[in-house]
Design a protein around this motif. Structure first.
Motif, PDB file in Angstrom:
ATOM      1  N   GLY A 227       0.797  -1.227   0.000  1.00 56.73           N
ATOM      2  CA  GLY A 227       0.000   0.000   0.000  1.00 56.73           C
ATOM      3  C   GLY A 227       0.827   1.274   0.000  1.00 56.73           C
ATOM      4  N   PRO A 251     -12.149   1.411   5.721  1.00 50.44           N
ATOM      5  CA  PRO A 251     -11.138   1.051   4.720  1.00 50.44           C
ATOM      6  C   PRO A 251     -11.709   0.357   3.479  1.00 50.44           C
ATOM      7  CG  PRO A 251     -10.358   0.536   6.912  1.00 50.44           C
ATOM      8  CD  PRO A 251     -11.818   0.900   7.035  1.00 50.44           C
ATOM      9  N   THR A 267       0.845   6.695   2.842  1.00 54.53           N
ATOM     10  CA  THR A 267      -0.115   7.068   3.870  1.00 54.53           C
ATOM     11  C   THR A 267       0.269   6.483   5.221  1.00 54.53           C
ATOM     12  OG1 THR A 267      -1.911   7.137   2.247  1.00 54.53           O
ATOM     13  CG2 THR A 267      -2.549   6.909   4.543  1.00 54.53           C
ATOM     14  N   TYR A 271      -5.735   3.266  11.126  1.00 57.69           N
ATOM     15  CA  TYR A 271      -6.428   2.012  10.822  1.00 57.69           C
ATOM     16  C   TYR A 271      -5.468   0.904  10.385  1.00 57.69           C
ATOM     17  CZ  TYR A 271      -5.666   3.778   6.128  1.00 57.69           C
ATOM     18  OH  TYR A 271      -5.069   4.254   4.990  1.00 57.69           O
ATOM     19  N   GLN A 272      -4.191   1.281  10.120  1.00 58.74           N
ATOM     20  CA  GLN A 272      -3.272   0.292   9.547  1.00 58.74           C
ATOM     21  C   GLN A 272      -2.866  -0.783  10.547  1.00 58.74           C
ATOM     22  OE1 GLN A 272      -0.465   3.208   8.321  1.00 58.74           O
ATOM     23  NE2 GLN A 272      -1.240   3.336   6.223  1.00 58.74           N
ATOM     24  N   TYR A 274      -3.471  -1.629  14.866  1.00 56.19           N
ATOM     25  CA  TYR A 274      -3.979  -1.194  16.161  1.00 56.19           C
ATOM     26  C   TYR A 274      -4.464  -2.401  16.939  1.00 56.19           C
ATOM     27  CZ  TYR A 274      -8.497  -1.888  13.915  1.00 56.19           C
ATOM     28  OH  TYR A 274      -9.548  -2.441  13.256  1.00 56.19           O
TER      29      TYR A 274
ATOM     30  N   ARG B  92     -10.047 -10.619  11.733  1.00 49.98           N
ATOM     31  CA  ARG B  92     -10.537  -9.348  12.278  1.00 49.98           C
ATOM     32  C   ARG B  92     -10.958  -8.367  11.195  1.00 49.98           C
ATOM     33  NH1 ARG B  92      -6.098  -7.957  16.571  1.00 49.98           N
ATOM     34  NH2 ARG B  92      -5.147  -7.559  14.572  1.00 49.98           N
ATOM     35  N   ALA B 100     -10.964  -2.286  -2.560  1.00 55.83           N
ATOM     36  CA  ALA B 100     -10.233  -1.297  -1.767  1.00 55.83           C
ATOM     37  C   ALA B 100      -9.167  -1.929  -0.885  1.00 55.83           C
ATOM     38  CB  ALA B 100     -11.199  -0.480  -0.915  1.00 55.83           C
ATOM     39  N   MET B 101      -9.504  -2.997  -0.195  1.00 55.43           N
ATOM     40  CA  MET B 101      -8.559  -3.561   0.748  1.00 55.43           C
ATOM     41  C   MET B 101      -8.591  -5.084   0.695  1.00 55.43           C
ATOM     42  SD  MET B 101      -7.817  -1.967   4.371  1.00 55.43           S
ATOM     43  CE  MET B 101      -6.493  -2.485   5.435  1.00 55.43           C
ATOM     44  N   VAL B 129      -4.336   1.447  -4.458  1.00 51.39           N
ATOM     45  CA  VAL B 129      -4.881   2.093  -3.265  1.00 51.39           C
ATOM     46  C   VAL B 129      -3.728   2.342  -2.300  1.00 51.39           C
ATOM     47  CG1 VAL B 129      -6.585   1.952  -1.426  1.00 51.39           C
ATOM     48  CG2 VAL B 129      -6.979   0.736  -3.579  1.00 51.39           C
ATOM     49  N   ALA B 130      -3.562   3.593  -1.894  1.00 55.93           N
ATOM     50  CA  ALA B 130      -2.546   3.906  -0.876  1.00 55.93           C
ATOM     51  C   ALA B 130      -3.121   3.536   0.482  1.00 55.93           C
ATOM     52  CB  ALA B 130      -2.195   5.388  -0.937  1.00 55.93           C
ATOM     53  N   THR B 131      -2.496   2.627   1.172  1.00 59.94           N
ATOM     54  CA  THR B 131      -3.051   2.189   2.462  1.00 59.94           C
ATOM     55  C   THR B 131      -2.034   2.372   3.584  1.00 59.94           C
ATOM     56  OG1 THR B 131      -2.315  -0.077   2.132  1.00 59.94           O
ATOM     57  CG2 THR B 131      -4.531   0.466   1.423  1.00 59.94           C
TER      58      THR B 131
END
Lengths: 373, 131
Positions: A227, A251, A267, A271-272, A274, B92, B100-101, B129-131
């Motif tokens: 990402g 997300p 970025t 949220y990445q 936790y 999770r 997107a993810m 997508v920049a994550t």
């Protein structure tokens, strides 16, 4: 069939490259359990200038890596992808904290080390960004990250006394950096200090990959290190690459889409990574001043810059700063980078250099920051 | 331009706008053709047209060293519901329905990626997508 042949070839690669060489360069081989399990794919790009689209997907740097490039022939695409994969594995082997033979591992274990040129470059850059940001970018934060369990996913909330005791060990002046021959450097850490390059290594790696691809005369490419995105030039049809920015609150949604050319887009967001304990969420971006997760009102910061190393470091530092201090910082740096800030309430702020290239999606249109206050 | 022509122009404009809106509406609410691809250690285990899933079902993917991820496939979405990986990040994350993810289980080298089969450029997904 084709794919399988390449996989075998890649498995052989370390043997071919390093098998009959003597000691010093052993350091640059990737750890044996690491990658070399690469999925290469070639397809018709649909573009007349660069008719072949090549992609490589694999696991490295503790994440999923993908490289997409456009080339004139499959041979050129394959050569460039292979060079890129090797470079990522080489840097992972030097900069990663886990590989037993990595520079970082040796430095942390011994307290002093002579490091390879790439490691020296990254540490030098890390120290520079540390000075520029009043140590809000801090490569010595590792002891605190370990106390929180962010390094090995053994999450826990440390005792305040424990954090207070560790904070002195994160002082950047405790790192002695001395240039050595051939681009190497002698590094010495004060007792009980350790470093982690995780907040800068991916940016440096994508930057290096872009340089490798340029040497291979690739004119258009995109790299994603879990990402962290960096693109080379435009797409072959002359259109910019379109990079979605995640909505930190969901997300699954995009905050918006940014069109970029020749830039890294990196970025930092809560949220990445936790964990939740007793109903409280603790994210992984630690404020080096307090030793606790930064509470700056921001949910994510995206940095856009031609320099991937800088983009990676500033994404973390500006997150910790918060919007007001980050705005001042951006103005003081005059054009070195652009940024998108998303606050916890969903408000988006964008710097004027990229405002025209941003299309809102699930979050409202951004406030535009101008250079004059 | 006389009044008559202007009126016709207006009518045509309204029709065009409405039909554009209809196409957009359709593409966003109708079953968007999406494909979920499950890869394990870089090998494609299964590609599933999520929009064509009628009833939920489960798949279990085993890793070469004996680990597993149990995946629930439902109309329009996909989710890892159980796994014996140490970090449980994949579980999770919950269900995903778009690109997107992707779901990534690093310890098991498992990736679930969704792709939309869009037909036109204006609704094309971003390149990354920049994550």
């Amino acid at each position: 069939m084709h794919k399988r042949r390449m996989l075998v070839w890649l498995l052989l690669l370390p043997v071919l490259l390093f098998g009959c060489q003597s000691a010093p360069s052993d350091k640059t081989t990737a750890s044996p359990d690491a990658v070399f399990e690469v999925d290469f794919q070639f397809a018709d790009s649909g573009f007349s200038a660069e008719p072949v689209q090549g992609t490589a997907g694999f696991f490295a740097m503790d994440t999923v890596v993908s490289v997409t490039l456009y080339a004139e022939t499959e041979e050129q695409a394959h050569g460039a992808l292979t060079a890129c994969v090797e470079e990522i594995n080489r840097l992972d082997g030097l900069l990663g904290p886990k590989a037993a033979e990595s520079d970082v591992h040796t430095l942390n274990a011994e307290g002093a080390a002579t490091v390879q040129p790439d490691t020296a470059t990254v540490i030098r850059a890390g120290l520079t960004y540390g000075r520029e940001t009043n140590a809000l970018f801090n490569i010595a934060i590792n002891p605190i990250m370990e106390a929180w369990g962010f390094m090995d996913e053994a999450y826990r909330v440390p005792d305040p006394a424990e954090i207070d005791a560790l904070l002195p060990n994160t002082d950047l002046t405790g790192i002695a950096f001395q240039e050595a021959e051939n681009g190497q450097a002698h590094i010495r850490l004060n007792p009980d200090m350790s470093i982690d390059l995780g907040a800068i290594a991916k940016g440096y790696t994508s930057q290096r990959c872009i340089e490798v691809l340029r040497e291979k005369e690739i004119r258009s490419a995109m790299i994603s290190l879990g990402g962290n995105i960096q693109v080379l030039a435009d797409k072959p049809d002359g259109n910019p690459y379109r990079i979605a920015i995640q909505n930190p609150a969901d997300p699954e949604q995009y905050a918006g889409v940014l069109a970029v050319t020749d830039a890294a887009v990196i970025t930092s967001g809560t949220y990445q990574r936790y964990f939740v304990e007793n109903g409280i969420t603790y994210h992984h971006i630690i404020d080096p001043r307090t030793g606790y997760p930064a509470e700056s009102g921001l949910a994510s910061v995206t940095i856009v810059s031609a320099d991937g190393t800088m983009a990676d470091a500033y994404a973390t530092a500006l997150f910790v700063m918060g919007l007001d201090a980050a705005t001042d910082f951006w103005r003081a740096q005059a054009g070195a980078f652009e940024a998108i800030f998303i606050e916890s309430d969903g408000r988006v702020t964008i710097t004027e250099g990229i405002a025209a290239h941003y299309t809102p999606d699930s979050l409202a249109a951004p406030v535009v920051l101008t250079e004059a206050s | 331009m006389d009044r008559h022509a202007r009126r016709w122009l207006l009518v045509i404009a309204v029709i065009v706008i409405l039909s554009l809106g209809f196409i957009r509406f359709n593409s966003h609410t109708g079953a968007v053709p999406t494909v979920a691809t499950i890869t394990s250690h870089q090998n494609v285990v299964e590609s599933i047209r999520l929009d064509q899933v009628k009833a939920p079902y489960e798949i279990t993917v085993s890793t070469p060293d004996g680990g597993h991820n149990t995946i629930a496939v439902r109309p329009g979405e996909i989710e890892v519901i159980q796994a014996d990986c140490p970090d449980q990040t994949c579980v999770r994350q919950g269900a995903i329905a778009n690109s997107a993810m992707p779901i990534v289980c690093l310890p098991h080298r498992l990736v679930i990626q969704i792709e939309s089969l869009h037909e036109n450029e204006s609704s094309a997904p971003p390149d990354a997508v920049a994550t």
